[in-house]
Each structure stands twice: as structure tokens, then as C-alpha cells.
Enzyme design. Structure first.
Site, PDB file in Angstrom:
ATOM      1  N   TYR A 177       0.841  -1.215   0.000  1.00  0.00           N
ATOM      2  CA  TYR A 177       0.000   0.000   0.000  1.00  0.00           C
ATOM      3  C   TYR A 177       0.869   1.254   0.000  1.00  0.00           C
ATOM      4  CZ  TYR A 177      -3.455  -3.413   1.722  1.00  0.00           C
ATOM      5  OH  TYR A 177      -4.261  -4.497   1.888  1.00  0.00           O
ATOM      6  N   ASN A 236      -7.335   6.807   3.710  1.00  0.00           N
ATOM      7  CA  ASN A 236      -8.134   7.704   4.536  1.00  0.00           C
ATOM      8  C   ASN A 236      -8.185   7.314   6.021  1.00  0.00           C
ATOM      9  OD1 ASN A 236     -10.467   8.893   5.738  1.00  0.00           O
ATOM     10  ND2 ASN A 236     -11.380   9.265   3.749  1.00  0.00           N
ATOM     11  N   TYR A 274       0.722  -0.970  -6.991  1.00  0.00           N
ATOM     12  CA  TYR A 274      -0.641  -1.138  -6.485  1.00  0.00           C
ATOM     13  C   TYR A 274      -1.629  -1.107  -7.639  1.00  0.00           C
ATOM     14  CZ  TYR A 274      -5.017  -0.232  -4.047  1.00  0.00           C
ATOM     15  OH  TYR A 274      -6.311  -0.311  -3.590  1.00  0.00           O
ATOM     16  N   GLN A 286     -14.153   6.180   2.689  1.00  0.00           N
ATOM     17  CA  GLN A 286     -13.824   5.160   3.692  1.00  0.00           C
ATOM     18  C   GLN A 286     -14.426   5.578   5.038  1.00  0.00           C
ATOM     19  OE1 GLN A 286      -9.573   4.247   3.924  1.00  0.00           O
ATOM     20  NE2 GLN A 286      -9.962   2.105   3.504  1.00  0.00           N
ATOM     21  N   ASP A 300     -12.803  -5.073   3.290  1.00  0.00           N
ATOM     22  CA  ASP A 300     -12.952  -5.336   1.859  1.00  0.00           C
ATOM     23  C   ASP A 300     -13.739  -6.594   1.477  1.00  0.00           C
ATOM     24  OD1 ASP A 300     -11.139  -3.303   2.251  1.00  0.00           O
ATOM     25  OD2 ASP A 300      -9.691  -4.014   0.792  1.00  0.00           O
ATOM     26  N   ARG A 339      -5.942 -13.387   0.797  1.00  0.00           N
ATOM     27  CA  ARG A 339      -6.446 -12.159   0.165  1.00  0.00           C
ATOM     28  C   ARG A 339      -7.821 -12.435  -0.469  1.00  0.00           C
ATOM     29  NH1 ARG A 339      -4.263  -7.244   0.854  1.00  0.00           N
ATOM     30  NH2 ARG A 339      -5.254  -6.762  -1.143  1.00  0.00           N
ATOM     31  N   TYR A 395      -8.142 -12.427   5.375  1.00  0.00           N
ATOM     32  CA  TYR A 395      -8.377 -10.973   5.372  1.00  0.00           C
ATOM     33  C   TYR A 395      -9.499 -10.594   6.329  1.00  0.00           C
ATOM     34  CZ  TYR A 395      -7.310  -6.778   2.422  1.00  0.00           C
ATOM     35  OH  TYR A 395      -6.906  -5.575   1.914  1.00  0.00           O
ATOM     36  N   TRP A 396     -10.663 -10.201   5.830  1.00  0.00           N
ATOM     37  CA  TRP A 396     -11.739  -9.753   6.728  1.00  0.00           C
ATOM     38  C   TRP A 396     -12.791 -10.837   6.958  1.00  0.00           C
ATOM     39  CZ3 TRP A 396     -11.403  -5.412   9.573  1.00  0.00           C
ATOM     40  CH2 TRP A 396     -10.497  -4.416   9.158  1.00  0.00           C
ATOM     41  N   GLU A 429      -0.252  -6.976   9.464  1.00  0.00           N
ATOM     42  CA  GLU A 429      -1.471  -6.299   9.013  1.00  0.00           C
ATOM     43  C   GLU A 429      -2.690  -6.877   9.742  1.00  0.00           C
ATOM     44  OE1 GLU A 429      -2.108  -6.667   4.807  1.00  0.00           O
ATOM     45  OE2 GLU A 429      -3.755  -5.201   4.775  1.00  0.00           O
TER      46      GLU A 429
HETATM   47  C1  GLC Z   1      -7.045  -2.837   2.966  1.00  0.00           C
HETATM   48  C2  GLC Z   1      -7.981  -2.790   4.157  1.00  0.00           C
HETATM   49  C3  GLC Z   1      -8.440  -1.360   4.386  1.00  0.00           C
HETATM   50  C4  GLC Z   1      -7.210  -0.464   4.556  1.00  0.00           C
HETATM   51  C5  GLC Z   1      -6.214  -0.634   3.414  1.00  0.00           C
HETATM   52  C6  GLC Z   1      -4.878   0.045   3.699  1.00  0.00           C
HETATM   53  O1  GLC Z   1      -7.687  -2.458   1.796  1.00  0.00           O
HETATM   54  O2  GLC Z   1      -9.080  -3.637   3.979  1.00  0.00           O
HETATM   55  O3  GLC Z   1      -9.262  -1.273   5.516  1.00  0.00           O
HETATM   56  O4  GLC Z   1      -7.596   0.855   4.666  1.00  0.00           O
HETATM   57  O5  GLC Z   1      -5.939  -1.994   3.191  1.00  0.00           O
HETATM   58  O6  GLC Z   1      -4.307  -0.424   4.885  1.00  0.00           O
END
Ligand code: GLC
Length: 423
Positions: free
Chosen positions: A31, A36, A83, A103, A165, A198, A348-349, A392
Site C-alpha cells: 500500500y 483515509n 498497487y 472510507q 474489503d 487475500r 483478510y476480513w 497487518e
Molecule cells: C485494505 C484494508 C483497508 C485499509 C487498506 C490500507 O484495503 O481492507 O481497511 O484501509 O488496506 O491499509
């Protein structure tokens, strides 16, 4: 200030290493821009060693606010091809390129926390005074464009807006998003992190369909809500916004801006009343609602626990504390209920623990008087760092570190959790 704790030292090193001067990247590689809600939560970590720098983090974000009031989810400050989707895909036409969605609106809360804990009072007042109307414009934009019928709660129109996500929450509504006609693409995230941890290709196709659809509408944010086949009312997302409205109202009052205070208090009051429609007795937590069908989404994710961040009724906070306890996971708080067959400990989530969410839940539960539950989340979060470092996200059953490493907001939250334990 926290130099005596070895974890604090590492956390500060990570924050400094990811600092690009006026904004901070979430982690190197995966990233490489400004995100945000990452930035707002990162500022809370920066305040422990450089208060002035913490204000700058949020000011930089708001310097890229759109004229309509929206604050975009990514600011592409510098070119980086690591990215995807990058600025050429979003193509939002902003002077400094940004994405075209938003966000979780955690800025109002972050400002209040920075303000309350600031040692330089004069600086805090000056910097909040300048940011106040910008944050207020963002809140106004939310209710105008994402709650067109005045229900009191806002909808997200893309899963990326939630910050969670690939949550199980989106699965059913996502079926309604087509994939035909999207441009061929190459993902970059799976080159930085394990693809098994992911989102899937099927999900990425839909993420991109939505981006291309919104782009075809010229990024007119007044049109996108009604034009989106994906409109979900996420209790966590709304709780963050409602908490930010209440916090902004307090700041506005303190700084002699009664109109902004009244406006934000009204948003918070109306939203909190509407949130009750999302409560599930069966799950002992709030659930997402699908605005296109009006139905509740049967998915016990952390989004419904995160609602504790807003001033929900005390009985709800108590029930949420009990639901977290009942998860029985080794580490708190899994992003999805482990008893659900769809729970996936590493993806991930869809199961893993995220420290930012832990922080907001712990803060909300503590405010609601659920101090033991809050302390247990704080301790569990720090245990995880001791055992597995600054990742993370983490597997809640084994503690295995997952995704990107030396992660900015994880480090920021560690500084906050250490301060919470000291208090
Ligand atoms: C992923 C996460 C998101 C976060 C971004 C940067 O997309 O799901 O919540 O803001 O990574 O860390």
C-alpha cells in the site's frame, strides 16, 4: 514518552519508517499511498512522539477533499506501479489523483482524541478550528448522498468503502454485481502477500466492475448511490460516522461554532435511533442491512460489534461484550463469528483479527462501562504483538501474523493500547 517499553520503541520506528513527510503509507510495497482511515488512526500513534506531525497527517488528507465534501479513500501522492487499481483506472480527474469512493469517517473522532490529549493547547485549538468545517462538510455529504431518503443511516456503495474489503457481509449483495465487460487487469496485491489470505478473483472482478461503472457516470457523487447495484448499510461504518458526528459536535461547541454543533448532534441522534433497526436478538449484535431489498443480512461479522463505538444503549453494549466472550477465540476480536461455517481464519476480513477494529470496540465498550471486556481486548491485542510482531492482521486461533508486515496502523494502535493499559 513511552520509550521505556520495547514494543513502543518498535512501534515508533515503524511509524517513522512509513512516514513520507506529510502523510504515512500503510506499509511499504502493498500500500504505497495515503489511505483515509489509516491516516486518521495513524495520527493517534504519532501524537505519542510528535504532536505537530499527527495534526499534519489529517490535514494532508483533508487537503484532498473533493469540492462536494467527499474525502477519498486513497490519495495517490506519488506514482507507484506496485498497487492496482492505480490512478489511471480510477481516472477521477483530481489535481492530485485520488480514488472516487470514500472510507469510514473516523476523522472527527481522531480530531477529538488528539484535541483532548494535546499538550500544546494553542496549537490544538488552531488546527482543529481549521479542520472543523471540512470534517463537517464530509459528514453533510454523507447524509445528503448516501441517505437520500433520510433514513438516518448511510449506505456504502463499494465494499472497499467499509474498510472490510472482503467481509462475508457483502457476499449475498455482491451476487447482484455483474462482471461482464470489465477491462483485463493484473492484480498486484497477490504479488506482495499470500493469495490464500487475500480476496478472490471473483471478488476482484466485482470490485472493478463497480469502479468502472462509477467512472462511466463521471464520478458525480450525487448520482452514484442510486446507480449502484450494491448499497449496504453497515452498522460498523455507521457507528464510526455517528461517533465522529458526536465528537465533532463537542469540538464545535468548545470552539464556539454552535451551528456545526447542532447539525452534527442531530445527525448522531437520528442515526442512533435508526441503528436499532439493525439489532439481531439471535446473534446478540447488529447486522448489515441491504438497502436494495430492505432485508437484514444474516452474517455475524465484526461490523456489528464495532457498533459499540457509538453511544448505543447500555444493554446492547453488554450483549456485544457477551457475544465477543462467546466467540471463544484464542485472540480477540475475530472479524467474523468463528461458529459460522463461512468463517475463514486467515482470509483478510473473513475471520482474522485487526488491531484497529479492536481499538474502536475496546474504546466503545469502556465508555459503556464494559471495562472488563475492554481490558480483555486490550490485553489480547498486546499479547498478539508480543507473540507475532506488527503484522497487518492475525489468525485468531493461532496468532499467526498475516498480510503485510511492519504495518503502520497496527503500530499506532500499539502505542494507544499501551497508553490505555497505563491509564
Ligand atoms: C485494505 C484494508 C483497508 C485499509 C487498506 C490500507 O484495503 O481492507 O481497511 O484501509 O488496506 O491499509
Amino acid at each position: 514518552m513511552t520509550a521505556q517499553d520495547p514494543l513502543a520503541k518498535i512501534a515508533e520506528d515503524i511509524l517513522r519508517e512509513n512516514d513520507r513527510g506529510s502523510y504515512t503509507v500503510p506499509t511499504k510495497g502493498l500500500y504505497p499511498f495515503q489511505w483515509n482511515w489509516d491516516s486518521c488512526l495513524t495520527a493517534l500513534g504519532q501524537r505519542h512522539y510528535d504532536e505537530a506531525r499527527a495534526w499534519t497527517e489529517i490535514e494532508t488528507l483533508f487537503a484532498h477533499q473533493w469540492p462536494c465534501g467527499m474525502v477519498p479513500h486513497i490519495i495517490f501522492h506519488l506514482y507507484d506501479d506496485g498497487y492496482f487499481p492505480g490512478p489511471e483506472v480510477w481516472s477521477t480527474g483530481r489535481p492530485v489523483p485520488t480514488s472516487g469512493i470514500t472510507q469510514p469517517a473516523v476523522a472527527g473522532f481522531a480530531l477529538r482524541r488528539l484535541f483532548d490529549r494535546a499538550s500544546n493547547r494553542a496549537e490544538a485549538e488552531a488546527r482543529v478550528r481549521a479542520l472543523l468545517p471540512k470534517v463537517a462538510a464530509w459528514h453533510r455529504w454523507f447524509f445528503a448522498t448516501r441517505d437520500p431518503k433520510g433514513e438516518g443511516l448511510v449506505a456504502i456503495i463499494h465494499p472497499w468503502e467499509s474498510g472490510r474489503d472482503n467481509s462475508i457481509d457483502w457476499d449475498v449483495s455482491f451476487e447482484r454485481v455483474p462482471t461482464e465487460g470489465i477491462a483485463p487487469y493484473t492484480r498486484r496485491d497477490t504479488q506482495h502477500a499470500n493469495p490464500e489470505h487475500r480476496p478472490t478473483k471473483a471478488q476482484y472482478d466485482r470490485y472493478l466492475w463497480l469502479v468502472e461503472h462509477f467512472r462511466s457516470l463521471g464520478w458525480d457523487t450525487a448520482k452514484l448511490h442510486d446507480a449502484s447495484p450494491f448499497q449496504v448499510v453497515d452498522p460498523g461504518f455507521n457507528a464510526i460516522l455517528l461517533r465522529a458526528c458526536a465528537d465533532l459536535a463537542d469540538l464545535a461547541e468548545a470552539l464556539g461554532e454552535p451551528a456545526l454543533a447542532a447539525e452534527n448532534r442531530a445527525f448522531a441522534a437520528r442515526g442512533l435511533a435508526a441503528l436499532e433497526r439493525l439489532w439481531s436478538v439471535e446473534h446478540g449484535q447488529y447486522l448489515c442491512g441491504d438497502r436494495t431489498t430492505g432485508a437484514l443480512i444474516d452474517s455475524a461479522s465484526v461490523g456489528g460489534l464495532l457498533a459499540a463505538f457509538a453511544a448505543i444503549p447500555p444493554a446492547r453494549a453488554q450483549a456485544i461484550a457477551a457475544s465477543i466472550e462467546a466467540h471463544g477465540a484464542r485472540f480477540r476480536v475475530p472479524s467474523h463469528a468463528p461458529a459460522d461455517p463461512r468463517f475463514d481464519a486467515k482470509r483478510y476480513w473473513r475471520g482474522p483479527v485487526w488491531l484497529v477494529v479492536n481499538y474502536m470496540i475496546a474504546d466503545g465498550l469502556a465508555r459503556a462501562g464494559q471495562t472488563a471486556a475492554a481490558a480483555a481486548i486490550t490485553r489480547s491485542s498486546l499479547d498478539l504483538i508480543h507473540e507475532s510482531g506488527f503484522a497487518e492482521y492475525y489468525d485468531p486461533t493461532t496468532g499467526e501474523p498475516l498480510g503485510g508486515g511492519r504495518f503502520t496502523w497496527t503500530a499506532a494502535m500499539v502505542l494507544e493500547f499501551l497508553a490505555m493499559e497505563r491509564a
